[in-house]
Design an enzyme around this catalytic site. Structure first.
Site, mmCIF file in Angstrom:
data_model
loop_
_atom_site.group_PDB
_atom_site.id
_atom_site.type_symbol
_atom_site.label_atom_id
_atom_site.label_comp_id
_atom_site.label_asym_id
_atom_site.label_seq_id
_atom_site.Cartn_x
_atom_site.Cartn_y
_atom_site.Cartn_z
ATOM 1 N N LYS A 83 104.353 135.591 71.724
ATOM 2 C CA LYS A 83 105.065 134.874 70.654
ATOM 3 C C LYS A 83 104.029 134.265 69.713
ATOM 4 O O LYS A 83 103.140 133.525 70.131
ATOM 5 C CB LYS A 83 105.917 133.772 71.272
ATOM 6 C CG LYS A 83 107.328 133.723 70.738
ATOM 7 C CD LYS A 83 108.146 132.720 71.518
ATOM 8 C CE LYS A 83 109.468 132.458 70.829
ATOM 9 N NZ LYS A 83 110.191 131.366 71.485
HETATM 10 O O1 G3P Z 1 112.920 129.758 71.669
HETATM 11 C C1 G3P Z 1 112.884 128.908 70.631
HETATM 12 C C2 G3P Z 1 114.183 128.393 70.048
HETATM 13 O O2 G3P Z 1 115.277 128.989 70.606
HETATM 14 C C3 G3P Z 1 114.207 126.904 69.980
HETATM 15 O O3 G3P Z 1 115.483 126.346 69.964
HETATM 16 O O4 G3P Z 1 116.970 124.428 70.236
HETATM 17 O O5 G3P Z 1 114.505 124.028 70.014
HETATM 18 O O6 G3P Z 1 115.853 124.772 68.056
HETATM 19 P P1 G3P Z 1 115.714 124.813 69.530
#
Ligand code: G3P
Length: 215
Positions: A83
């Site tokens: 990533k």
């Molecule tokens: O994998 C990264 C992404 O899904 C992060 O999600 O909830 O931190 O915006 P969030």
């Protein structure tokens, strides 16, 4: 549509993998930090539970550092995807890594033009963060629709991972738009199983059975 789990929690990954619904896993530095365990060990364990792609994120901000980290992470298991954040340095690193056959997931994508650049340099995955766009009063899912159209127009093989999912409607909308993957936090996955009418229905069937046969 493929389901990835958006977590670094081994117990939850194991629990849902046993249901046969997990095609891969995505992690990020925040998710790994939450578990308080050694990064490489966590990634190794996850990659032994789930056969599909496991995204592990680099911390370097320059191309050289990203490539160095990527090579180490790619050695952990054959199913690791690296990533890399959507920056100029990240795009350059992706261009180099993709040519070496290393799968890259470009993360922190917030516009279709960013996704287009990721696809151009051969990223295996692109991760639009739709929940974070919703959080600032945009319609996050709009960029998924646009990215789908662009990738189809030019036959880009880069897969769209809808990320930053907040609720089951996001999963349904991602599927309706033809996204390849939804990466879902365990708490959101759990919500899909709970419907009051399913619970009431089971109760009623069992009640009728008891009334008829258990006198
Ligand atoms: O994998 C990264 C992404 O899904 C992060 O999600 O909830 O931190 O915006 P969030």
């Amino acid at each position: 549509m493929k389901f990835f789990m958006d977590t670094a929690n081994i117990e939850r990954i194991r629990e849902y993998a046993e249901l046969g619904i997990v095609d891969g896993v995505t992690t990020n530095p925040s998710l790994v930090a939450k578990e308080g365990k050694n990064f490489e060990e966590v990634i190794k364990e996850i990659s032994s539970i789930v056969k599909g792609p496991i995204s592990a994120e680099v911390l370097s901000l320059n191309t050289e550092g990203m490539i160095e980290e990527a090579k180490k992470l790619a050695n952990i298991a054959p199913n690791i995807a690296i990533k890399i954040p959507m920056t100029k340095e990240g795009i350059k690193a992706t261009y180099i890594l993709s040519q070496k056959g290393i799968n890259v997931n470009i993360t922190l994508v917030f516009s279709p033009s960013q996704a287009l650049l990721a696809a151009k340099v051969g990223a295996k995955f692109v991760s639009p963060f739709i929940g974070r766009l919703d959080d600032i009063s945009h319609i996050g899912m709009d960029i998924v629709s646009s990215i789908r159209t662009i990738f189809d127009n030019y036959d880009f093989q880069t897969e769209i991972i809808v990320a930053s999912i907040r609720h089951p409607r996001h999963i349904v909308e991602a599927a309706e738009l033809g996204a390849d993957i939804a990466t879902v936090p365990p708490a959101v996955l759990e919500k899909i199983f709970h419907h009051p009418l399913t619970d009431i229905g089971i109760e009623r069937f069992l009640d009728d059975w008891r009334k008829a046969f258990e006198k």
